[in-house]
Write an enzyme that holds these catalytic residues in place. Sequence first.
Site, PDB file in Angstrom:
ATOM      1  N   ASN A  11       0.825  -1.228   0.000  1.00 31.77           N
ATOM      2  CA  ASN A  11       0.000   0.000   0.000  1.00 31.77           C
ATOM      3  C   ASN A  11       0.853   1.270   0.000  1.00 31.77           C
ATOM      4  OD1 ASN A  11      -2.586   1.552   2.088  1.00 31.77           O
ATOM      5  ND2 ASN A  11      -2.497   1.418  -0.117  1.00 31.77           N
ATOM      6  N   CYS A  13       2.940   1.787  -3.198  1.00 29.82           N
ATOM      7  CA  CYS A  13       3.266   2.068  -4.616  1.00 29.82           C
ATOM      8  C   CYS A  13       2.009   1.982  -5.492  1.00 29.82           C
ATOM      9  CB  CYS A  13       4.321   1.101  -5.143  1.00 29.82           C
ATOM     10  SG  CYS A  13       5.899   1.169  -4.267  1.00 29.82           S
TER      11      CYS A  13
HETATM   12  P1  4NP Z   1       3.209  -2.075  -3.504  1.00 26.89           P
HETATM   13  O1  4NP Z   1       4.813  -2.247  -3.615  1.00 26.89           O
HETATM   14  O2  4NP Z   1       2.687  -3.437  -3.113  1.00 26.89           O
HETATM   15  O3  4NP Z   1       2.807  -1.677  -4.877  1.00 26.89           O
HETATM   16  O4  4NP Z   1       2.969  -1.025  -2.434  1.00 26.89           O
HETATM   17  C1  4NP Z   1       5.616  -2.800  -2.641  1.00 26.89           C
HETATM   18  C2  4NP Z   1       5.906  -2.127  -1.499  1.00 26.89           C
HETATM   19  C3  4NP Z   1       6.752  -2.671  -0.556  1.00 26.89           C
HETATM   20  C4  4NP Z   1       7.303  -3.920  -0.774  1.00 26.89           C
HETATM   21  C5  4NP Z   1       7.001  -4.623  -1.936  1.00 26.89           C
HETATM   22  C6  4NP Z   1       6.157  -4.065  -2.866  1.00 26.89           C
HETATM   23  N1  4NP Z   1       8.191  -4.488   0.189  1.00 26.89           N
HETATM   24  O5  4NP Z   1       8.697  -5.593  -0.060  1.00 26.89           O
HETATM   25  O6  4NP Z   1       8.447  -3.871   1.233  1.00 26.89           O
END
Ligand code: 4NP
Length: 159
Positions: A11, A13
């Site tokens: 949550n 990107c």
């Molecule tokens: P999102 O991206 O799911 O699009 O918010 C990510 C944010 C953090 C992580 C992986 C994807 N992480 O591994 O911390």
Amino acid sequence: MVKVLFVCLGNICRSPLAEALFRHKIEEKQLSNCIVCDSAGITWHHVGQPPDERMRRVANDRGITISSKARLLRKDDLFEFDYVLPMDGENLDAIDALRGRCGGCVSKIKLMREFDTNAESKNVPDPYYGGEEGFGEVFDILNRSTENLLDFVVKEHYL
Ligand code: 4NP
């Protein structure tokens, strides 16, 4: 009022950008009194944090401000929101598991890229461990997908 929730892993990107783009399009079409949206993650690691700086920068360069704070998906969401849009198959599996623990849900659950007419994959790629160009690609995918999603919601509920 139609309620739409975007879901990704952290949550920070993809789903906050989808939320900001969708809200921008809702406002452009003067539908703020009819459709609202939010976003959530399936992991707690970034809860309370602002969106990823790289995602904010790419969005800002294209005229979109992202200003949400990361939160975790909760059981109540599956009863409160009309539509839940996971960004990829992993997010969908997590929602299905939560739905199993709730004994059902009210929300209609659809992969975000069902609304991408140019989709080469069913997933919105996770840009977190990649370069800046990945964030640009996510922006283009979500810009197309949220446009088509809004058309779909308007047709389902208001036309
Ligand atoms: P999102 O991206 O799911 O699009 O918010 C990510 C944010 C953090 C992580 C992986 C994807 N992480 O591994 O911390």
